[in-house]
Enzyme design. Structure first.
Site, PDB file in Angstrom:
ATOM      1  N   ASP A  43      -5.125 -13.469   2.421  1.00 25.99           N
ATOM      2  CA  ASP A  43      -4.267 -12.486   1.767  1.00 25.99           C
ATOM      3  C   ASP A  43      -4.667 -11.103   2.269  1.00 25.99           C
ATOM      4  OD1 ASP A  43      -2.760 -10.850   0.147  1.00 25.99           O
ATOM      5  OD2 ASP A  43      -3.308 -11.833  -1.725  1.00 25.99           O
ATOM      6  N   TYR A  57       5.352 -10.112 -15.291  1.00 30.57           N
ATOM      7  CA  TYR A  57       4.983  -9.329 -14.106  1.00 30.57           C
ATOM      8  C   TYR A  57       4.829  -7.849 -14.462  1.00 30.57           C
ATOM      9  CZ  TYR A  57       4.807  -7.741  -9.290  1.00 30.57           C
ATOM     10  OH  TYR A  57       4.396  -7.169  -8.110  1.00 30.57           O
ATOM     11  N   SER A  77      -0.399 -11.284  -8.558  1.00 28.52           N
ATOM     12  CA  SER A  77      -0.378  -9.982  -7.908  1.00 28.52           C
ATOM     13  C   SER A  77      -0.456  -8.878  -8.977  1.00 28.52           C
ATOM     14  CB  SER A  77       0.868  -9.858  -7.026  1.00 28.52           C
ATOM     15  OG  SER A  77       0.775  -8.759  -6.171  1.00 28.52           O
ATOM     16  N   HIS A 119      -0.549 -13.808   0.889  1.00 28.01           N
ATOM     17  CA  HIS A 119      -0.362 -13.314  -0.474  1.00 28.01           C
ATOM     18  C   HIS A 119       0.380 -14.317  -1.352  1.00 28.01           C
ATOM     19  CE1 HIS A 119      -0.396 -10.432  -3.642  1.00 28.01           C
ATOM     20  NE2 HIS A 119       0.908 -10.306  -3.679  1.00 28.01           N
TER      21      HIS A 119
END
Length: 681
Positions: free
Chosen positions: A621, A456, A537, A653
């Site tokens: 989203d 991430y 994301s 999302h």
């Protein structure tokens, strides 16, 4: 680099041409990945895991009841329900249904998804229920009666939007909503804080505070702790800077003074108030204390100008603050040592330095522990969840100060862990930084094998050990190795670990992830052709960077609800709120590095061939615009690179609102990876 973008039309979320393009890409992906019996078997196995009724039903205490939101095969959209502690500790508790979202969705013809509740104490009868249409961040708000189990006639009701709302008393709430031009930030969040009284029109709610046009948001709330009743305001300046205000004269029926009092903590610090205590987590050095410490002050003394603190935690090179939770009389402190949890129980005492501390037992090595519920106004009860990569969750219930808690729930073992182990390694990044990562896989594999690396690297989010039965069934059980990297941009080692990858230094996160990939190959765990990567994301931005910067290191890439266009992200939905993380494309000083880290703008023809990419997103989203994924797929296709794309019409999302959608998405991901990393297997 040209500023012309031939794919701007794909940013029209529900445009006819854009949705036609989406349907074509969806058809290609479904045809490519779902046609074999193996796909259906995998999808069914994942759905079985998601629907398993042995999962721990995590709860929140509201008075004498424990509340839980539950989804399974019989409750696709979900059931809000409650029980008592006496029932909860049983193997098969009896639950009382409170609100059935499947029935509500059918009755109203809306694809409702649960978005939470706000319950008014101390009688816990009145609730504000937040409902999302198909998983979007925007919600409608309705008042619900927890005695009659019906929506309240003439109750508070707010139309769909990014609303913030919380009880003051039975007849009044703090609210932030769209009140017309100038009332919402460029990120789409409320800037006005108003007091709204029952029975009056929403647009006549009393304006108490208004943030600046450049802010992200402003919110207000009421602390109803008996003896410490107070009103607070919070101004979110950007993603990492905020101000906390106290509104004096804040009794339940009193009107707060018009002039808010700013609490004098640094704007980049986290701060909260519990009873007589102010807790501050500075992210920069302050009052002689290092970034990443945790400090306690007497709140009234602090307001009077005193700055003498009790140091509750001091970080070191290996250990960082992970969080804290109050019970009525104690503070439970969570830290991480090289990304493995440790917990302590702290008890306030008179005067600076008067706090007592003791370890909280029951947290094994290489695991993650977190407090899931306390009721700090009432008592010292706590619920503590402990999990690891191969260790199903165990939920403990205890009373702070009365010894170790007792196990009340154990999650089922939903995949076979025999022959698997967990190892922690460190890779060395381009600038010499040691980057931690966990390897979960076969103990005695004779050579390299298919490996999935997850990362991430942003927004202070830490990658920590946790049990995932989906990963176990879909990847580990088939002989794959699973790896999680704790790269910079996260919070694995505190504020400095995050700041090291902010703005123009975002490439540090990319270099860290590439270093882990190389280390996996050097250790013989995998090869580039057998190494797949996944992120969502901000992690989707990471995946795009890996694809366009280090294509030779990977055999396949999966990017979920990603950011890809870093020159327009601030103009799309909530994107303006992230300029403090990445930089501002409208700032001449930031634009060059944003162009450099923008995967959409780095796509080229020629050079090293790109590994195949799977992009997943959602039309609903409303946080990361689906145009990011759409445009990335279109440009890759234009340049002849292998890419598959799928977009759910709903899901928000998270990409999915129910277990059916989740199982389908996960089956797509793991089918794509397995087929490309194990050709001919």
């Amino acid at each position: 680099m040209s500023d012309e973008d031939p794919y701007l039309w794909l940013e029209e979320i529900t445009g006819e041409a854009a949705l036609g393009w989406v349907r074509e890409r969806n058809g290609e992906t479904v045809a490519a990945l779902t046609g074999t019996p193996a796909f259906k078997v995998l999808e069914s196995a994942i759905r079985e895991v998601l629907d398993d009724d042995g999962r721990i039903p995590y709860v929140v205490r509201r008075g004498g009841h424990l509340y839980n939101f539950w989804q399974d095969a019989g409750h696709v959209r979900g059931l809000w329900r409650r029980t008592t502690l006496e029932e909860y500790v049983k193997d098969r508790p009896v639950w009382e249904p409170v609100l059935d979202l499947d029935a509500l969705a059918e009755a109203e013809g809306e694809k409702w998804a649960w978005a939470g509740s706000r319950v008014l104490g101390p009688d816990h009868r009145h609730a504000l229920v937040l409902l999302s249409r198909d998983g979007a961040d925007a919600c409608v708000v309705r008042e619900f009666d927890l005695r009659t189990l019906k929506f309240a006639d003439g109750g508070f009701e707010v139309p769909e939007g990014r609303t913030t709302i919380g009880w003051i008393d039975r007849d009044e709430v703090w609210i932030g909503a769209d009140f017309g031009p100038g009332s919402m930030s460029g990120s789409g969040y409320p800037l006005q804080v108003r007091r709204w009284r029952r029975g009056t029109p929403l647009d006549e709610a009393e304006l108490v505070y208004e943030g600046r046009a450049s802010d992200i948001s402003a919110t207000g709330w009421y602390d109803d702790t008996p003896g410490f009743e107070r009103h607070f305001l919070h101004r979110q300046i950007d993603f990492w800077h905020q101000e906390l205000f106290l509104l004096p004269e804040g009794g339940p029926a009193a009107r707060p003074a018009a002039r808010p009092e700013k609490i004098g903590v640094p704007d980049d610090a986290g701060a909260s108030v519990h009873r007589e205590w102010l807790i501050v987590a500075p992210k920069s050095p302050w009052l002689g204390h290092a970034a990443g410490t945790l400090l306690a002050f007497d709140f009234e003394a602090f307001r009077a100008g005193e700055r003498e603190a009790t140091v509750l935690f001091t970080p070191d090179a290996h250990t960082a603050l992970a969080g804290w939770s109050w019970t009525r009389n104690h503070l439970i402190l969570t830290t991480r040592a090289d990304v493995s949890s440790r917990m302590e129980l702290l008890t306030p005492g008179p005067g600076p330095g008067g706090w007592r501390r003791a370890p909280l037992a029951g947290v094994p090595p290489l695991s993650t522990a977190s407090v899931t519920c306390t009721d700090p106004d009432v008592g010292d009860e706590y619920f503590l969840n402990v999990s690891g990569y191969l260790q199903p969750s165990t939920l403990y219930r205890g009373t702070a100060g009365e010894g170790a808690g007792e196990s009340v729930k154990r999650g089922p073992a939903l995949f076979d862990t025999e022959g698997l182990d967990v190892r922690r390694h460190f890779a060395v990044s381009a600038d010499g930084t040691r980057v931690p990562y966990f390897v979960v896989g076969p103990e005695d594999r004779p050579g390299p094998g298919p490996t999935l690396l997850y990362g991430y690297g942003g927004f202070e989010i830490s990658m920590v050990p946790q049990y995932s039965a989906v990963t176990g069934r879909a990847w580990l059980a088939r002989g794959g190795t699973y790896v999680v990297a704790g790269i910079r941009g996260g919070h694995e080692y505190g504020p400095d670990w995050h700041k090291a990858a902010l703005g123009a230094n975002r490439v540090r996160a990319f270099e860290d992830f590439a270093a882990v990939a190389r280390d996996l190959t050097a250790r013989g765990i995998t090869t580039p052709a057998q190494l797949g990567i996944e992120g969502g994301s901000n992690g989707g931005l990471l995946m795009g960077a890996m694809l366009t910067r280090y294509p030779e290191l990977f055999g396949a890439v999966v990017s979920l609800v990603p950011l890809t266009d870093m020159l327009r992200f601030h103009r799309l939905l909530a994107g303006a709120s992230w300029t403090a993380e990445y930089g501002d494309p409208d700032n001449a000083a930031d634009r060059p590095h944003l162009a450099d880290i923008s995967p959409y703008h780095r796509i080229r023809t020629g050079g090293s061939a790109y590994p195949p990419l799977l992009l997943l997103t959602s039309t609903r989203d409303d946080r990361v615009h689906p145009g990011h994924a759409r445009k990335m797929a279109a440009r890759l296709r234009e340049h002849g690179h292998p890419v598959l794309f799928h977009e759910h019409l709903g899901g928000g999302h998270s990409g999915a609102t129910d277990h059916e959608q989740t199982a389908f998405n996960e089956a797509l991901v793991h089918t794509f990876l397995w087929e490309r990393l194990t050709p001919g297997a």
